[in-house]
Design a protein around this motif. Structure first.
Motif, mmCIF file in Angstrom:
data_model
loop_
_atom_site.group_PDB
_atom_site.id
_atom_site.type_symbol
_atom_site.label_atom_id
_atom_site.label_comp_id
_atom_site.label_asym_id
_atom_site.label_seq_id
_atom_site.Cartn_x
_atom_site.Cartn_y
_atom_site.Cartn_z
ATOM 1 N N ASP A 1 13.189 0.685 -5.710
ATOM 2 C CA ASP A 1 11.967 0.768 -5.811
ATOM 3 C C ASP A 1 10.697 -0.269 -5.774
ATOM 4 O O ASP A 1 9.364 -0.067 -5.036
ATOM 5 N N GLU A 2 11.451 -0.709 -6.477
ATOM 6 C CA GLU A 2 10.395 -2.598 -5.662
ATOM 7 C C GLU A 2 10.231 -2.674 -3.301
ATOM 8 O O GLU A 2 8.973 -2.785 -3.689
ATOM 9 N N LYS B 1 7.546 -0.132 -3.366
ATOM 10 C CA LYS B 1 6.417 -0.644 -3.677
ATOM 11 C C LYS B 1 5.589 -1.596 -2.583
ATOM 12 O O LYS B 1 4.204 -1.314 -2.379
ATOM 13 N N LEU B 2 7.014 -1.919 -1.911
ATOM 14 C CA LEU B 2 6.245 -3.354 -1.072
ATOM 15 C C LEU B 2 5.831 -2.009 0.196
ATOM 16 O O LEU B 2 4.392 -2.558 1.313
ATOM 17 N N LYS B 3 6.773 -1.298 0.358
ATOM 18 C CA LYS B 3 6.260 -0.218 2.092
ATOM 19 C C LYS B 3 5.005 0.325 1.992
ATOM 20 O O LYS B 3 4.186 -0.197 2.616
ATOM 21 N N ARG B 4 4.680 0.530 0.241
ATOM 22 C CA ARG B 4 2.905 1.437 0.114
ATOM 23 C C ARG B 4 2.205 0.140 0.766
ATOM 24 O O ARG B 4 0.830 0.136 1.041
ATOM 25 N N LEU B 5 2.574 -1.297 -0.354
ATOM 26 C CA LEU B 5 1.131 -2.492 -0.448
ATOM 27 C C LEU B 5 0.960 -2.891 1.702
ATOM 28 O O LEU B 5 -0.217 -2.452 1.506
#
Length: 395
Positions: free
Chosen positions: A61-62, A65-69
């Motif tokens: 999940d993290e 999230k980092l990929k999306r950011l």
């Protein structure tokens, strides 16, 4: 990706059943899964405990999230690079920038506003200002009629015609219609100390004279004698001719005196027409104090020089003269308009005729000096010696 209906704890429990000795086919039939799914789970979760599976899920999940950011940051950076050539100072510029990001980069309006630094209420605002078609049309007509007028004088003319608007609105409409006056570069003039100024603000206290040169359409040159009342800013005479001698200047000044009255002082440069024997004889006979400015310092005759500049800018540079009669008619119309209709900035944007009507007779003080935005005359200074009459009088 379709979300599985089994949690990590349930998947690990199913794998433990197979490890405990149950057949793979029985386990798959009991839980309603295919063998391919079972072996995929085993490849991913084989040998893990429940705590390890939870930790792996958190890491996934993290990572997502980092990929999306990272993707959002790269998109924001590309959008900012696209806006480098655009100035975003005014609200209208920010509004255009937001629209560009929404259209070109397929961003949401909220995200585009965050990147640009604009408020969403400002971006969504739709102005309800009237188009002012009638005022714009009349402003264009006045600007075409008086091509050298700025928005301040055009504003005075609009107010005189009954349009209710303030100066800022006139300036905005003037700018939106693209009616700015093109500035003409003038030559540098010699700076000098001003001539003695009278302290009483009244008509006929001081006149100034000077010549303006121009030419007809056929190339023949002519000159114009201008006589100005320095206090009321009125043009007392504008006489065109191909040749104007000192005797002609004296005759024209005497005609103005017969019509208007004698001035306390007349100021001019050191031209041959003003320093001739005929002019000196007339000044002595009429008992008019004549003051000559210092050579090479036209600023000492600044009122008449300013009038000459306005005449050249608004009439001479805008008109093609076909003869002396044509020049006289054009000058007569322009002088009447200058005295009676054109607002003058030095006298509170009144016309010279209207301002002269407020002044008392020669020798009296102003009844109400607070009527003016600024005084039409400068404070008194030390009197300079008049140029002696060195020429020999005729007769």
């Amino acid at each position: 990706m379709k979300r599985s209906k089994f949690t990590e704890e349930q998947i690990i429990g199913i794998l433990r059943e197979q490890e405990a000795g149950a057949k793979t086919a029985d386990v798959c039939r009991r839980h309603g899964i295919s063998s391919a799914t079972f072996y995929a789970w085993k490849s991913k979760y084989g040998g893990l405990e429940v705590s390890d599976a939870r930790r792996l899920k958190a890491l996934e999940d993290e990572n997502a999230k980092l990929k999306r950011l990272l993707a959002d940051a790269m998109l924001d950076q590309a959008a900012l690079k696209d806006l480098l050539s655009k100035k975003m100072v005014t609200p209208a510029a920010r509004k255009n920038a937001v629209a560009h990001l929404v259209e070109a980069h397929e961003m949401s309006e909220r995200r585009a506003c965050r990147i640009v630094g604009a408020d969403r209420s400002t971006v969504r605002y739709r102005r309800r200002r009237p188009d002012d078609a009638e005022v714009r049309s009349r402003l264009r007509d006045l600007a075409a009629e008086r091509r050298r007028f700025g928005y301040r004088r055009l504003h005075i003319l609009l107010r005189q015609e009954g349009f209710a608007l303030n100066r800022k609105k006139t300036q905005r409409l003037y700018r939106e219609e693209g009616l700015a006056v093109r500035r003409r570069r003038g030559r540098k003039r010699a700076l000098g100390r001003a001539a003695p100024i009278v302290t009483v603000a009244a008509a006929n206290m001081r006149w100034s004279c000077d010549f303006v040169h121009d030419q007809f359409a056929n190339g023949r040159r002519f000159r114009i004698l201008n006589v100005i009342d320095d206090v009321t800013k009125e043009c007392l005479a504008a006489i065109p001719d191909t040749s104007i001698s000192g005797a002609r200047v004296a005759r024209e000044l005497q005609a103005i005196i017969d019509r208007r009255g004698k001035p306390e002082m007349i100021i001019s440069d050191n031209g041959t027409e003003f320093t001739s024997n005929a002019m000196l004889a007339w000044a002595a006979e009429a008992k008019v104090a004549w003051h000559f400015i210092q050579p090479g310092k036209p600023s000492q005759n600044g009122v008449c020089e300013a009038f000459n500049g306005r005449m050249r800018d608004e009439l001479l540079n805008e008109t093609l003269f076909f003869g002396l009669d044509h020049a006289r008619q054009a000058l007569r119309r322009w002088v009447a308009d200058y005295n009676g209709r054109r607002p003058h900035s030095a006298i509170g944007y009144l016309t010279p005729t209207a301002f002269a009507a407020q002044l008392p007779a020669t020798g009296d003080r102003l009844r109400n000096p607070d009527q003016l935005r600024r005084s039409p005359v400068a404070p008194p200074e030390t009197e300079r010696q008049y140029q002696p009459q060195t020429l020999v009088l005729n007769g």
